[in-house]
Design a protein around this motif. Structure first.
Motif, mmCIF file in Angstrom:
data_model
loop_
_atom_site.group_PDB
_atom_site.id
_atom_site.type_symbol
_atom_site.label_atom_id
_atom_site.label_comp_id
_atom_site.label_asym_id
_atom_site.label_seq_id
_atom_site.Cartn_x
_atom_site.Cartn_y
_atom_site.Cartn_z
ATOM 1 N N MET A 201 45.474 -2.402 63.920
ATOM 2 C CA MET A 201 45.921 -1.941 62.610
ATOM 3 C C MET A 201 44.778 -1.347 61.793
ATOM 4 O O MET A 201 44.905 -0.257 61.238
ATOM 5 C CB MET A 201 46.555 -3.084 61.824
ATOM 6 C CG MET A 201 47.002 -2.671 60.437
ATOM 7 S SD MET A 201 47.302 -4.044 59.329
ATOM 8 C CE MET A 201 45.672 -4.741 59.158
ATOM 9 N N GLY A 202 43.663 -2.066 61.686
ATOM 10 C CA GLY A 202 42.549 -1.596 60.867
ATOM 11 C C GLY A 202 41.992 -0.273 61.341
ATOM 12 O O GLY A 202 41.687 0.609 60.537
ATOM 13 N N THR A 203 41.872 -0.117 62.642
ATOM 14 C CA THR A 203 41.354 1.133 63.209
ATOM 15 C C THR A 203 42.317 2.277 62.947
ATOM 16 O O THR A 203 41.913 3.347 62.483
ATOM 17 C CB THR A 203 41.104 0.982 64.720
ATOM 18 O OG1 THR A 203 40.156 -0.067 64.920
ATOM 19 C CG2 THR A 203 40.589 2.266 65.320
ATOM 20 N N ALA A 204 43.598 2.063 63.246
ATOM 21 C CA ALA A 204 44.595 3.119 63.052
ATOM 22 C C ALA A 204 44.651 3.546 61.583
ATOM 23 O O ALA A 204 44.654 4.743 61.276
ATOM 24 C CB ALA A 204 45.966 2.650 63.523
ATOM 25 N N TYR A 205 44.674 2.572 60.689
ATOM 26 C CA TYR A 205 44.767 2.889 59.271
ATOM 27 C C TYR A 205 43.520 3.625 58.781
ATOM 28 O O TYR A 205 43.615 4.605 58.035
ATOM 29 C CB TYR A 205 44.999 1.619 58.455
ATOM 30 C CG TYR A 205 45.185 1.903 56.992
ATOM 31 C CD1 TYR A 205 46.391 2.420 56.518
ATOM 32 C CD2 TYR A 205 44.152 1.699 56.085
ATOM 33 C CE1 TYR A 205 46.558 2.701 55.174
ATOM 34 C CE2 TYR A 205 44.317 1.980 54.744
ATOM 35 C CZ TYR A 205 45.523 2.479 54.291
ATOM 36 O OH TYR A 205 45.685 2.767 52.967
ATOM 37 N N ALA A 206 42.358 3.165 59.202
ATOM 38 C CA ALA A 206 41.112 3.805 58.766
ATOM 39 C C ALA A 206 41.006 5.238 59.289
ATOM 40 O O ALA A 206 40.580 6.139 58.563
ATOM 41 C CB ALA A 206 39.907 2.987 59.219
ATOM 42 N N VAL A 207 41.397 5.462 60.528
ATOM 43 C CA VAL A 207 41.359 6.821 61.090
ATOM 44 C C VAL A 207 42.357 7.706 60.357
ATOM 45 O O VAL A 207 42.052 8.847 60.001
ATOM 46 C CB VAL A 207 41.608 6.791 62.609
ATOM 47 C CG1 VAL A 207 41.821 8.191 63.162
ATOM 48 C CG2 VAL A 207 40.443 6.100 63.320
ATOM 49 N N TRP A 208 43.548 7.193 60.117
ATOM 50 C CA TRP A 208 44.590 7.936 59.403
ATOM 51 C C TRP A 208 44.110 8.359 58.018
ATOM 52 O O TRP A 208 44.189 9.538 57.658
ATOM 53 C CB TRP A 208 45.815 7.040 59.297
ATOM 54 C CG TRP A 208 46.989 7.558 58.532
ATOM 55 C CD1 TRP A 208 47.727 8.674 58.788
ATOM 56 C CD2 TRP A 208 47.601 6.932 57.395
ATOM 57 N NE1 TRP A 208 48.761 8.784 57.886
ATOM 58 C CE2 TRP A 208 48.704 7.725 57.027
ATOM 59 C CE3 TRP A 208 47.326 5.782 56.672
ATOM 60 C CZ2 TRP A 208 49.529 7.401 55.957
ATOM 61 C CZ3 TRP A 208 48.152 5.453 55.613
ATOM 62 C CH2 TRP A 208 49.241 6.260 55.257
ATOM 63 N N THR A 209 43.587 7.413 57.264
ATOM 64 C CA THR A 209 43.125 7.755 55.918
ATOM 65 C C THR A 209 41.868 8.620 55.957
ATOM 66 O O THR A 209 41.689 9.480 55.092
ATOM 67 C CB THR A 209 42.860 6.503 55.071
ATOM 68 O OG1 THR A 209 41.893 5.682 55.729
ATOM 69 C CG2 THR A 209 44.129 5.720 54.832
ATOM 70 N N GLY A 210 41.018 8.397 56.959
ATOM 71 C CA GLY A 210 39.806 9.216 57.079
ATOM 72 C C GLY A 210 40.113 10.668 57.345
ATOM 73 O O GLY A 210 39.537 11.569 56.715
ATOM 74 N N ILE A 211 41.028 10.905 58.281
ATOM 75 C CA ILE A 211 41.436 12.286 58.570
ATOM 76 C C ILE A 211 42.068 12.906 57.326
ATOM 77 O O ILE A 211 41.762 14.037 56.950
ATOM 78 C CB ILE A 211 42.410 12.347 59.762
ATOM 79 C CG1 ILE A 211 41.689 11.967 61.052
ATOM 80 C CG2 ILE A 211 43.046 13.740 59.889
ATOM 81 C CD1 ILE A 211 42.619 11.758 62.235
ATOM 82 N N GLY A 212 42.945 12.148 56.690
ATOM 83 C CA GLY A 212 43.597 12.663 55.484
ATOM 84 C C GLY A 212 42.620 12.938 54.361
ATOM 85 O O GLY A 212 42.688 13.979 53.702
#
Length: 106
Positions: free
Chosen positions: A55-66
């Protein structure tokens, strides 16, 4: 496949942030509709990717790309400032996303 979903979700974050700006407070209905649709699809892609990614990795990558992508879109399409400190800060976001991706299996 989960990584493609996170990347797609992050790219849609860029779409909805730009269209939210263009909607002028949801007063322009076409842009408002694009904001709603792209944000919902982005959210669902993120959710499905979390079936197999931490969860933490997916969320961080998602927000980072955004975040980094929206920053770039703001500079390229909206004429927002691109000072050295702003660019460095965005670069740190990108470095963090890359680091999380490289260490996702650890």
């Amino acid at each position: 496949m989960a990584w493609f979903m996170v990347i797609g979700a992050g790219l849609l974050e860029m779409v909805w942030s730009y269209s939210a700006k263009q909607s002028e407070g949801f007063s322009r209905w076409g842009w408002a509709a694009l904001t709603i649709v792209s944000s919902l699809i982005s959210f669902f892609l993120l959710t499905f990717s979390m079936k197999s990614l931490p969860m933490g990795t997916a969320y961080a990558v998602w927000t980072g790309i955004g975040a980094a992508g929206s920053f770039a879109v703001g500079i390229m399409l909206l004429g927002e400032p691109a000072g050295a400190w702003r660019l460095l800060s965005a670069g740190l976001i990108v470095a963090g996303v890359i680091g999380l991706r490289l260490t996702a299996g650890n």
